[in-house]
Scaffold this motif. Structure first.
Motif, PDB file in Angstrom:
ATOM      1  N   ALA A 290       0.829  -1.203   0.000  1.00 34.51           N
ATOM      2  CA  ALA A 290       0.000   0.000   0.000  1.00 34.51           C
ATOM      3  C   ALA A 290       0.864   1.254   0.000  1.00 34.51           C
ATOM      4  O   ALA A 290       1.959   1.277   0.575  1.00 34.51           O
ATOM      5  CB  ALA A 290      -0.919   0.007   1.215  1.00 34.51           C
ATOM      6  N   HIS A 291       0.320   2.306  -0.617  1.00 35.07           N
ATOM      7  CA  HIS A 291       1.036   3.572  -0.744  1.00 35.07           C
ATOM      8  C   HIS A 291       0.129   4.745  -0.404  1.00 35.07           C
ATOM      9  O   HIS A 291      -1.037   4.766  -0.777  1.00 35.07           O
ATOM     10  CB  HIS A 291       1.552   3.725  -2.187  1.00 35.07           C
ATOM     11  CG  HIS A 291       2.162   5.069  -2.467  1.00 35.07           C
ATOM     12  ND1 HIS A 291       1.656   5.940  -3.404  1.00 35.07           N
ATOM     13  CD2 HIS A 291       3.246   5.689  -1.924  1.00 35.07           C
ATOM     14  CE1 HIS A 291       2.399   7.027  -3.446  1.00 35.07           C
ATOM     15  NE2 HIS A 291       3.366   6.903  -2.547  1.00 35.07           N
TER      16      HIS A 291
ATOM     17  N   VAL B 231      -2.246   3.524   2.516  1.00 30.13           N
ATOM     18  CA  VAL B 231      -1.773   2.962   3.787  1.00 30.13           C
ATOM     19  C   VAL B 231      -2.874   3.013   4.834  1.00 30.13           C
ATOM     20  O   VAL B 231      -2.943   2.149   5.710  1.00 30.13           O
ATOM     21  CB  VAL B 231      -0.482   3.645   4.307  1.00 30.13           C
ATOM     22  CG1 VAL B 231       0.634   3.599   3.273  1.00 30.13           C
ATOM     23  CG2 VAL B 231      -0.727   5.066   4.797  1.00 30.13           C
TER      24      VAL B 231
ATOM     25  N   ALA C 163      -5.046   0.098   4.246  1.00 31.14           N
ATOM     26  CA  ALA C 163      -4.369  -1.080   4.796  1.00 31.14           C
ATOM     27  C   ALA C 163      -4.491  -1.123   6.316  1.00 31.14           C
ATOM     28  O   ALA C 163      -4.690  -2.198   6.909  1.00 31.14           O
ATOM     29  CB  ALA C 163      -2.903  -1.081   4.383  1.00 31.14           C
ATOM     30  N   GLN C 164      -4.386   0.027   6.979  1.00 32.98           N
ATOM     31  CA  GLN C 164      -4.542   0.063   8.434  1.00 32.98           C
ATOM     32  C   GLN C 164      -5.948  -0.379   8.846  1.00 32.98           C
ATOM     33  O   GLN C 164      -6.117  -1.080   9.847  1.00 32.98           O
ATOM     34  CB  GLN C 164      -4.256   1.477   8.964  1.00 32.98           C
ATOM     35  CG  GLN C 164      -2.776   1.831   8.987  1.00 32.98           C
ATOM     36  CD  GLN C 164      -2.544   3.288   9.342  1.00 32.98           C
ATOM     37  OE1 GLN C 164      -2.659   4.170   8.492  1.00 32.98           O
ATOM     38  NE2 GLN C 164      -2.235   3.552  10.602  1.00 32.98           N
TER      39      GLN C 164
ATOM     40  N   VAL D 126       1.649  -7.040   5.487  1.00 32.62           N
ATOM     41  CA  VAL D 126       1.413  -5.739   4.871  1.00 32.62           C
ATOM     42  C   VAL D 126       2.734  -4.997   4.713  1.00 32.62           C
ATOM     43  O   VAL D 126       3.473  -4.821   5.690  1.00 32.62           O
ATOM     44  CB  VAL D 126       0.439  -4.886   5.709  1.00 32.62           C
ATOM     45  CG1 VAL D 126       0.307  -3.494   5.124  1.00 32.62           C
ATOM     46  CG2 VAL D 126      -0.931  -5.559   5.795  1.00 32.62           C
TER      47      VAL D 126
ATOM     48  N   LEU E 211       4.185  -1.346   3.599  1.00 32.49           N
ATOM     49  CA  LEU E 211       3.711   0.030   3.527  1.00 32.49           C
ATOM     50  C   LEU E 211       4.776   0.912   2.893  1.00 32.49           C
ATOM     51  O   LEU E 211       5.932   0.919   3.338  1.00 32.49           O
ATOM     52  CB  LEU E 211       3.390   0.547   4.929  1.00 32.49           C
ATOM     53  CG  LEU E 211       2.355  -0.266   5.720  1.00 32.49           C
ATOM     54  CD1 LEU E 211       2.489   0.021   7.213  1.00 32.49           C
ATOM     55  CD2 LEU E 211       0.955   0.063   5.236  1.00 32.49           C
TER      56      LEU E 211
ATOM     57  N   LEU F  31       0.768   7.526   8.102  1.00 26.40           N
ATOM     58  CA  LEU F  31       0.353   6.545   9.101  1.00 26.40           C
ATOM     59  C   LEU F  31      -0.046   7.202  10.417  1.00 26.40           C
ATOM     60  O   LEU F  31      -0.833   6.639  11.177  1.00 26.40           O
ATOM     61  CB  LEU F  31       1.485   5.546   9.347  1.00 26.40           C
ATOM     62  CG  LEU F  31       1.859   4.656   8.158  1.00 26.40           C
ATOM     63  CD1 LEU F  31       3.172   3.933   8.429  1.00 26.40           C
ATOM     64  CD2 LEU F  31       0.750   3.656   7.869  1.00 26.40           C
TER      65      LEU F  31
ATOM     66  N   LEU G 149       4.620  -6.724   9.391  1.00 26.14           N
ATOM     67  CA  LEU G 149       4.593  -5.447   8.696  1.00 26.14           C
ATOM     68  C   LEU G 149       6.005  -5.094   8.257  1.00 26.14           C
ATOM     69  O   LEU G 149       6.977  -5.407   8.944  1.00 26.14           O
ATOM     70  CB  LEU G 149       4.081  -4.334   9.609  1.00 26.14           C
ATOM     71  CG  LEU G 149       2.763  -4.529  10.361  1.00 26.14           C
ATOM     72  CD1 LEU G 149       2.514  -3.345  11.285  1.00 26.14           C
ATOM     73  CD2 LEU G 149       1.619  -4.706   9.379  1.00 26.14           C
TER      74      LEU G 149
ATOM     75  N   LEU H 132       7.846  -1.452   6.573  1.00 22.15           N
ATOM     76  CA  LEU H 132       7.739  -0.089   6.056  1.00 22.15           C
ATOM     77  C   LEU H 132       8.921   0.182   5.134  1.00 22.15           C
ATOM     78  O   LEU H 132      10.077   0.070   5.546  1.00 22.15           O
ATOM     79  CB  LEU H 132       7.736   0.910   7.210  1.00 22.15           C
ATOM     80  CG  LEU H 132       7.728   2.393   6.845  1.00 22.15           C
ATOM     81  CD1 LEU H 132       6.472   2.772   6.071  1.00 22.15           C
ATOM     82  CD2 LEU H 132       7.858   3.256   8.105  1.00 22.15           C
TER      83      LEU H 132
END
Length: 296
Positions: free
Chosen positions: A107-108, A112, A115-116, A134, A136, A141, A235, A237
Motif C-alpha cells: 500500500a502507498h 496505507v 491497509a490500516q 502488509v 507500507l 500513518l 509489517l 515499512l
C-alpha cells in the motif's frame, strides 16, 4: 520511472467489478486464492504499480490492483463522501469477488490508511480473508507527522471548491513534482500521463472531497495506530526519506510507536518509491513477501 506502460495500455488489460452500483476498473493476473493486493495513493491510481506489475505477477502469481472510487478511471460521482472506510469496503468486496482466502498487501500514501483499516478488521475478526502481511510505502500513518503540502491545505480550506475549479496542469505539475526526490523527478511525459488520469471524468474537480481522507485519519487515529501496534501479521515499512510529506520524520515516529519495527529506507527517494525507484522497492519487498509465503 520510464514510461514503458502507458495508461492506455494499462487499462486496455483491465477488468471491472460492481461495487455498490459502481463499475470499478482493476488489473488482475492469476486466479489463485493467495493474492497480492496493491492499494494506490492520492491523487493517482492503480497505474502507479505499472513499474512493478510484471515482476510481481511472475513471482507471486495472483496480483490485483484496483482504482478506488474517485481515482483514475473509476467512477467519480459528485457529492460522494469518499471516506476511507468505504474504500476499505471496496477492497474487501474485490477480494470476495475473486474468492481470495489469503492476501499480502502493498500500500502507498492514501492506501496505507486503507491497509490500516484492513489490519483493524483482522483484529476485530470481521475480515473475510487472512491478511498474511502488509508492506507500507510512504503515507500518513500518523496524523501528527503528516506534513501537508500547500495545495493540500488549500483543498481542505473553505476555498477548496473554488481551488479545484481553477486547477490547471501547470499547477498540478508544480505541486506533484515537489514530493519527488531531487534526482528522481517525473518527466514531462510522465506528468502528462498522471494528469490525464487525474482529470478523467473531471476527477480534478473532486479533489476537495477526496482530500477529506486527512480528516478520516484524525478521526480514526487510535484505531489505525492501534492496528499497527497490535497487528496480527508481519509489517514492513519501505520509505523514501526525501519525501517532505511522510519521509524520514514519519519513519522516526513509526519506530517510536510500532513494536519491533521493520523499516527499509531508500536513499534519495521521495514520496513515490514504486515510481522513482521500482528496483529498490523490489529489493526491499521480495524478501518480506517471500518469508510470508513460507509461513503458510
Amino acid at each position: 520511472m520510464t514510461l514503458t506502460v502507458t495508461p492506455q495500455a494499462w487499462y486496455a488489460e483491465a477488468d471491472t467489478f460492481d461495487f455498490e452500483g459502481h463499475a470499478i476498473p482493476y488489473r488482475v493476473a492469476g486466479d489463485g486464492d493467495d493474492a497480492v493486493m496493491l492499494i494506490h495513493g492520492f491523487p493517482t491510481c492503480s497505474w502507479d504499480w505499472a513499474p512493478l506489475w510484471t515482476q510481481l505477477c511472475e513471482r507471486y502469481g495472483t496480483v490485483v490492483a484496483p482504482d478506488m472510487l474517485g481515482f483514475g478511471r473509476a467512477p467519480k460521482p459528485r457529492g460522494q463522501r469518499y471516506d476511507l472506510m468505504e474504500q476499505a469496503d471496496l477492497h474487501v468486496a474485490l477480494a470476495r469477488h475473486h474468492g481470495f482466502k489469503r492476501v499480502r498487501v502493498l500500500a502507498h500514501d492514501y492506501g496505507v490508511s486503507v491497509a490500516q483499516e484492513l489490519l483493524a478488521r483482522q483484529i476485530d475478526g470481521t475480515l473475510p480473508f487472512t491478511l498474511a502481511g502488509v508492506a507500507l510505502l510512504n503515507g500518513g500513518l500518523f496524523p501528527e507527522t503528516h506534513r501537508q503540502t500547500r495545495m493540500q491545505k488549500l483543498l481542505r480550506s473553505p476555498l477548496g471548491g473554488l481551488i479545484v475549479q481553477l486547477a490547471t496542469q501547470r499547477s498540478f505539475n508544480r505541486g506533484f513534482s515537489l514530493v519527488f526526490g531531487p534526482n528522481t523527478q517525473p518527466t514531462s511525459e510522465e506528468l502528462d500521463a498522471f494528469w490525464s488520469l487525474v482529470t478523467v471524468n473531471d476527477g480534478h474537480r473532486q479533489l476537495h472531497r477526496l482530500i477529506r481522507y486527512i480528516d478520516d485519519r484524525i478521526a480514526h487515529r487510535d484505531r489505525w495506530v492501534g492496528a499497527l501496534q497490535q497487528a496480527q501479521c508481519p509489517l514492513r515499512l519501505i520509505n523514501g526519506p526525501e519525501d517532505p510529506v511522510s519521509g524520514a520524520h514519519m519513519v522516526a515516529r513509526y519506530r517510536e510507536l510500532v513494536p519491533q519495527p521493520d523499516t527499509v529506507s531508500l536513499p534519495g527517494i521521495g514520496h513515490y518509491p514504486q515510481v522513482e525507484d521500482p528496483d529498490g522497492v523490489w529489493t526491499a519487498l521480495t524478501p518480506f513477501f517471500d518469508r510470508l509465503a513460507e509461513r503458510r
